[in-house]
Design a protein around this motif. Sequence first.
Motif, PDB file in Angstrom:
ATOM      1  N   LEU A   1      -2.812  -6.233  12.632  1.00  0.00           N
ATOM      2  CA  LEU A   1      -3.489  -7.010  11.593  1.00  0.00           C
ATOM      3  C   LEU A   1      -4.333  -6.090  10.717  1.00  0.00           C
ATOM      4  N   GLY A   2      -4.974  -5.123  11.327  1.00  0.00           N
ATOM      5  CA  GLY A   2      -5.748  -4.152  10.561  1.00  0.00           C
ATOM      6  C   GLY A   2      -4.880  -3.372   9.597  1.00  0.00           C
ATOM      7  N   LEU A   3      -3.677  -3.036  10.029  1.00  0.00           N
ATOM      8  CA  LEU A   3      -2.755  -2.308   9.161  1.00  0.00           C
ATOM      9  C   LEU A   3      -2.413  -3.117   7.920  1.00  0.00           C
ATOM     10  N   ILE A   4      -2.061  -4.388   8.090  1.00  0.00           N
ATOM     11  CA  ILE A   4      -1.687  -5.154   6.889  1.00  0.00           C
ATOM     12  C   ILE A   4      -2.905  -5.399   5.991  1.00  0.00           C
ATOM     13  N   ARG A   5      -4.080  -5.528   6.575  1.00  0.00           N
ATOM     14  CA  ARG A   5      -5.293  -5.670   5.750  1.00  0.00           C
ATOM     15  C   ARG A   5      -5.568  -4.389   4.973  1.00  0.00           C
ATOM     16  N   ASP A   6      -5.369  -3.233   5.613  1.00  0.00           N
ATOM     17  CA  ASP A   6      -5.561  -1.956   4.920  1.00  0.00           C
ATOM     18  C   ASP A   6      -4.516  -1.764   3.825  1.00  0.00           C
ATOM     19  N   LEU A   7      -3.278  -2.135   4.109  1.00  0.00           N
ATOM     20  CA  LEU A   7      -2.238  -2.052   3.089  1.00  0.00           C
ATOM     21  C   LEU A   7      -2.540  -2.994   1.925  1.00  0.00           C
ATOM     22  N   GLN A   8      -3.089  -4.146   2.239  1.00  0.00           N
ATOM     23  CA  GLN A   8      -3.452  -5.103   1.198  1.00  0.00           C
ATOM     24  C   GLN A   8      -4.567  -4.526   0.315  1.00  0.00           C
ATOM     25  N   ASP A   9      -5.542  -3.873   0.916  1.00  0.00           N
ATOM     26  CA  ASP A   9      -6.595  -3.235   0.126  1.00  0.00           C
ATOM     27  C   ASP A   9      -6.018  -2.142  -0.775  1.00  0.00           C
ATOM     28  N   LEU A  10      -5.088  -1.335  -0.220  1.00  0.00           N
ATOM     29  CA  LEU A  10      -4.429  -0.314  -1.032  1.00  0.00           C
ATOM     30  C   LEU A  10      -3.661  -0.945  -2.181  1.00  0.00           C
ATOM     31  N   TYR A  11      -2.990  -2.046  -1.889  1.00  0.00           N
ATOM     32  CA  TYR A  11      -2.210  -2.765  -2.903  1.00  0.00           C
ATOM     33  C   TYR A  11      -3.100  -3.209  -4.070  1.00  0.00           C
ATOM     34  N   LEU A  12      -4.259  -3.766  -3.741  1.00  0.00           N
ATOM     35  CA  LEU A  12      -5.175  -4.215  -4.793  1.00  0.00           C
ATOM     36  C   LEU A  12      -5.662  -3.042  -5.633  1.00  0.00           C
ATOM     37  N   LEU A  13      -6.009  -1.954  -4.982  1.00  0.00           N
ATOM     38  CA  LEU A  13      -6.477  -0.778  -5.699  1.00  0.00           C
ATOM     39  C   LEU A  13      -5.358  -0.160  -6.540  1.00  0.00           C
TER      40      LEU A  13
ATOM     41  N   GLN B   1       7.236  -5.925   5.712  1.00  0.00           N
ATOM     42  CA  GLN B   1       7.805  -5.470   6.981  1.00  0.00           C
ATOM     43  C   GLN B   1       6.812  -5.658   8.131  1.00  0.00           C
ATOM     44  N   ALA B   2       5.532  -5.418   7.872  1.00  0.00           N
ATOM     45  CA  ALA B   2       4.527  -5.468   8.939  1.00  0.00           C
ATOM     46  C   ALA B   2       3.970  -6.874   9.188  1.00  0.00           C
ATOM     47  N   ALA B   3       4.055  -7.758   8.218  1.00  0.00           N
ATOM     48  CA  ALA B   3       3.423  -9.067   8.331  1.00  0.00           C
ATOM     49  C   ALA B   3       3.919  -9.917   9.502  1.00  0.00           C
ATOM     50  N   PRO B   4       5.225 -10.035   9.737  1.00  0.00           N
ATOM     51  CA  PRO B   4       5.640 -10.895  10.857  1.00  0.00           C
ATOM     52  C   PRO B   4       5.058 -10.448  12.202  1.00  0.00           C
ATOM     53  N   GLN B   5       5.110  -9.166  12.454  1.00  0.00           N
ATOM     54  CA  GLN B   5       4.564  -8.632  13.714  1.00  0.00           C
ATOM     55  C   GLN B   5       3.069  -8.912  13.805  1.00  0.00           C
ATOM     56  N   ALA B   6       2.367  -8.671  12.705  1.00  0.00           N
ATOM     57  CA  ALA B   6       0.917  -8.816  12.732  1.00  0.00           C
ATOM     58  C   ALA B   6       0.455 -10.275  12.782  1.00  0.00           C
ATOM     59  N   LEU B   7       1.200 -11.161  12.141  1.00  0.00           N
ATOM     60  CA  LEU B   7       0.727 -12.536  12.006  1.00  0.00           C
ATOM     61  C   LEU B   7       1.316 -13.504  13.031  1.00  0.00           C
ATOM     62  N   ILE B   8       2.429 -13.145  13.642  1.00  0.00           N
ATOM     63  CA  ILE B   8       3.071 -14.075  14.574  1.00  0.00           C
ATOM     64  C   ILE B   8       2.937 -13.622  16.015  1.00  0.00           C
ATOM     65  N   VAL B   9       3.168 -12.352  16.272  1.00  0.00           N
ATOM     66  CA  VAL B   9       3.172 -11.847  17.638  1.00  0.00           C
ATOM     67  C   VAL B   9       1.737 -11.593  18.087  1.00  0.00           C
TER      68      VAL B   9
END
Length: 152
Positions: free
Chosen positions: A83-95, A142-150
Amino acid sequence: MKLSIYLGLLERAESALARSFRQVSDGHSAEPDIHYLCRVLASQCDEHEEALKPVVDRYGEQGDDEPDELHADAMSETRNGALGLIRDLQDLYLLANFVKVTWMMVKQAALGLRDDELIDIVNECESQTVVQVSWLTTRMKQAAPQALIVAE
């Protein structure tokens, strides 16, 4: 002319994005693609900042009178786990999107000025930024299903 405001903004935003890519690279070094690709993308941002130098020398850069709403902050820390990975990627995406839209604004000014050197710089750097945003989008998908479901 207010182009100097956006040139300064763009330099600082590219620098912040480079630092943030490196932060995510270090914080998620167990993910080889994240570690290595974020390093490559950080280097691209460094090159963008370097490419701006002759234009900044010509038009100047302005920061003191910059509106408070125009800023881009680098990430200060990374998060743990999937979950931390997708949040960090999301922050990078916004920037990265902030950088992308700033390149777009500078490009419009370059076209208006008929500044071929600046147009060439923008075309090269903007296209790389578009690829950065695209990679971030793909990696989040790619990372969202693993982070949000599992469950961890």
